[in-house]
Design a protein around this motif. Structure first.
Motif, PDB file in Angstrom:
ATOM      1  N   LEU A 456     -23.580 -16.169  42.013  1.00 34.48           N
ATOM      2  CA  LEU A 456     -24.335 -15.005  42.135  1.00 34.48           C
ATOM      3  C   LEU A 456     -24.224 -14.184  41.269  1.00 34.48           C
ATOM      4  O   LEU A 456     -24.931 -13.261  40.634  1.00 34.48           O
ATOM      5  N   ASN A 457     -22.967 -13.720  40.932  1.00 33.27           N
ATOM      6  CA  ASN A 457     -22.393 -12.570  39.869  1.00 33.27           C
ATOM      7  C   ASN A 457     -22.841 -13.109  38.563  1.00 33.27           C
ATOM      8  O   ASN A 457     -23.382 -12.069  37.890  1.00 33.27           O
ATOM      9  N   GLY A 462     -26.383 -11.065  34.992  1.00 34.83           N
ATOM     10  CA  GLY A 462     -26.745 -11.197  33.804  1.00 34.83           C
ATOM     11  C   GLY A 462     -28.084 -10.563  33.495  1.00 34.83           C
ATOM     12  O   GLY A 462     -28.669 -10.806  32.366  1.00 34.83           O
ATOM     13  N   HIS A 463     -28.614  -9.812  34.534  1.00 36.53           N
ATOM     14  CA  HIS A 463     -30.013  -9.504  34.050  1.00 36.53           C
ATOM     15  C   HIS A 463     -30.217  -7.903  34.582  1.00 36.53           C
ATOM     16  O   HIS A 463     -29.331  -7.390  35.352  1.00 36.53           O
ATOM     17  N   ILE A 489     -25.629 -12.359  48.915  1.00 32.45           N
ATOM     18  CA  ILE A 489     -26.806 -11.987  48.155  1.00 32.45           C
ATOM     19  C   ILE A 489     -26.663 -10.512  47.873  1.00 32.45           C
ATOM     20  O   ILE A 489     -26.693  -9.819  46.842  1.00 32.45           O
ATOM     21  N   LEU A 490     -26.668  -9.823  49.281  1.00 33.07           N
ATOM     22  CA  LEU A 490     -26.650  -8.458  49.183  1.00 33.07           C
ATOM     23  C   LEU A 490     -25.657  -7.890  48.459  1.00 33.07           C
ATOM     24  O   LEU A 490     -25.677  -6.620  47.942  1.00 33.07           O
ATOM     25  N   GLN A 491     -24.253  -8.495  48.765  1.00 32.77           N
ATOM     26  CA  GLN A 491     -22.978  -7.710  48.230  1.00 32.77           C
ATOM     27  C   GLN A 491     -23.361  -7.675  46.568  1.00 32.77           C
ATOM     28  O   GLN A 491     -22.889  -6.611  46.094  1.00 32.77           O
ATOM     29  N   VAL A 492     -23.774  -8.741  45.973  1.00 32.88           N
ATOM     30  CA  VAL A 492     -24.007  -8.818  44.520  1.00 32.88           C
ATOM     31  C   VAL A 492     -25.180  -8.020  44.103  1.00 32.88           C
ATOM     32  O   VAL A 492     -25.141  -7.237  43.116  1.00 32.88           O
ATOM     33  N   ALA A 493     -26.269  -7.839  44.896  1.00 32.00           N
ATOM     34  CA  ALA A 493     -27.511  -7.259  44.443  1.00 32.00           C
ATOM     35  C   ALA A 493     -27.288  -5.538  44.446  1.00 32.00           C
ATOM     36  O   ALA A 493     -27.809  -5.004  43.555  1.00 32.00           O
TER      37      ALA A 493
END
Length: 501
Positions: A456-457, A462-463, A489-493
């Motif tokens: 996920l990271n 990368g965007h 997902i929420l952690q990384v987003a």
């Protein structure tokens, strides 16, 4: 190692990772119920490994080190060679201390998230008044994620006065109430800092005047632990939106230019990468990164220790974007820049950077390195480096390999993910973000611990946020996932957003 040096290293190893997750919507409690073994892998991470030790340090501060250690000894003797849990430790500490700790333990381990502690102060009286001036400091807490939760907080506040003197006071409070601290002082404070000595956990936001003073203080002749804690307060201010990305980037670059503590330099460089890659707009980043390139190159070639030099080189390679920087990388690779020594892995990483930027000599340098490197790791390093090539067909091949059962080894995949998702190749790789999210349930079953977070990271990080976050939102609306995967997902987003979280 001196005590303050120990706590400096402890802070760096634990706090940044824990608070980064704890201010996101995907954070989790330290104590989690695992209903089946397949979910165990997702339970591990910064909250378990980084936050939990900080909470134990806070408990030692509350009880005092002698009582805390006595309680731990009782716990270990009682449950030697047996099964025990968090509640057993708390009961042992309650017995030794005579204090009731159950509510504290539930707030910090069963509940998720962390407090944001706001600081306000005012000065009353006159320096000519025989009774002196009265400094009133008010501390208020709120949940960093905006809920109504609160925590029991014990902390040590510091007031640095204009005459160079320092006053400190221990305080505790809980619930939504404020805590007022009053001190007799002989002058106006330069700044107020609400987590002196780093005994408490959370986001400690300085008031506006204190923040301005701390931004100057961190580059002065200050004790290393104090300097680090002030930097954490500045980082908290950035996370709360009180500093803009470009202002924070300037602060980081100034500190990198003068910092001689290698541990703190490492953290500063990590933050530099994150701010540069995640929070600086693409259309204006070239001029900003050019300034960063000159800073890194100048310090790298100006008498840094070998360890510092390697740190700086790795960040320089990752942030290199101008033709001058690419030319310098080739010079370092081919030995034209005296004094810069490269381990084999860093040689391959530079080749990957050259491939990513489409340098005309990159393919020849890649083939030369394949012939020169006869180590057992050369095939792996060559495969990882090639993932950086901006070739649509190659990207398709790599993504297929990532999902193929029995394909390349898992460590090859993990180490190539950042190259595949090169931040300058969004137009090539953004189409893989949605299928990468769709693959999460399968990857959870097939891959090892921490793979999901690395995946996920890379695919989200990368965007640019404006490209990645709408795709994440669409995916979450249309797909039912296990709660632990949604949390990841929420952690990384949330880390892509400004303010972060």
């Amino acid at each position: 190692m001196k005590e303050r040096e120990v706590w400096k290293c402890f802070h760096l190893a634990h706090r940044p990772g824990a608070t980064t997750i704890d201010r996101t919507a995907g954070t989790t409690p330290i104590h989690q119920q695992i209903t089946n073994l397949s979910d165990a892998k997702s339970a591990y991470g910064a909250i378990v490994y980084q936050k939990a030790p900080i909470i134990l340090r806070s408990l030692s501060f509350i009880l005092g080190p002698e009582i805390f250690q006595a309680g731990v000894r009782r716990f270990l003797r009682r449950h030697a060679f047996d099964v025990a849990d968090w509640g057993d430790l708390i009961r042992s500490l309650e017995e030794v201390s005579g204090q009731t700790l159950q509510g504290w333990a539930e707030a910090w381990s069963i509940g998720s998230g962390m407090p944001t502690v706001e600081t306000e102060w005012k000065l009353a009286g006159s320096v000519t008044d025989p009774s002196g001036q009265r400094l009133s400091i008010r501390l208020t807490q709120r949940d960093a994620r905006g809920t109504s939760r609160h925590w029991p907080i014990d902390t040590l506040g510091r007031g640095a006065l204009a005459d160079g003197s320092v006053c400190s006071r221990r305080t505790s409070f809980e619930g939504g109430s404020s805590r007022l601290i009053e001190l007799n002082v002989s002058g106006k404070p330069r700044f107020i800092f609400a987590n002196d000595e780093d005994h408490s956990y959370g986001s400690f936001l300085p008031d506006e005047r204190s923040l301005e003073a701390l931004m100057t203080e961190v580059d002065g002749d200050v004790d290393p632990l104090d300097r680090l804690l002030y930097r954490s307060a500045i980082d908290d201010a950035f996370a709360a939106g009180r500093l803009g990305p470009y202002q924070y980037l300037d602060i980081l670059r100034r500190s990198i230019g003068s910092e001689r503590d290698e541990d703190q330099l490492t953290w500063l460089l990590e933050r530099l990468i994150q701010i540069s890659e995640r929070h600086i707009k693409t259309e204006v980043s070239s001029s900003s990164l050019n300034t960063t390139e000159r800073l890194l190159l100048g310090r790298m070639t100006a008498g840094s220790t070998p360890g510092e030099q390697l740190l700086l080189l790795r960040v320089f390679r990752r942030l290199a974007v101008t033709s001058e920087a690419i030319s310098h990388l080739k010079g370092i690779l081919t030995g034209q820049m005296a004094g810069v020594r490269l381990p084999p892995g860093d040689r391959w990483a530079i080749i990957a950077a050259l491939l990513a930027h489409g340098d005309s000599e990159a393919d020849a340098l890649l083939e030369r390195e394949k012939l020169a490197d006869r180590s057992g790791a050369s095939a792996k390093l060559a495969w990882i480096s090639a993932a950086d090539r901006p070739d649509p067909t190659l990207k398709e091949h790599y993504f297929s390999e990532y999902l193929r059962v029995g394909g390349v080894p898992e460590d090859w995949i993990v180490e190539s993910l950042t190259n595949f998702n090169n931040r300058h190749q969004t137009e090539l790789t953004i189409r893989y973000l949605f299928p990468a999210l769709c693959a999460l349930p399968r990857l959870k079953k097939e891959r090892k611990i921490f793979f999901i977070l690395a995946w996920l990271n890379a695919f989200l990080g990368g965007h640019p946020a404006e490209r990645a976050l709408p795709i994440v939102a669409d995916f979450l609306r249309g797909c039912q996932l296990d709660p632990d995967l949604t949390a990841k997902i929420l952690q990384v987003a949330d880390g892509l957003r400004y303010p972060p979280g």
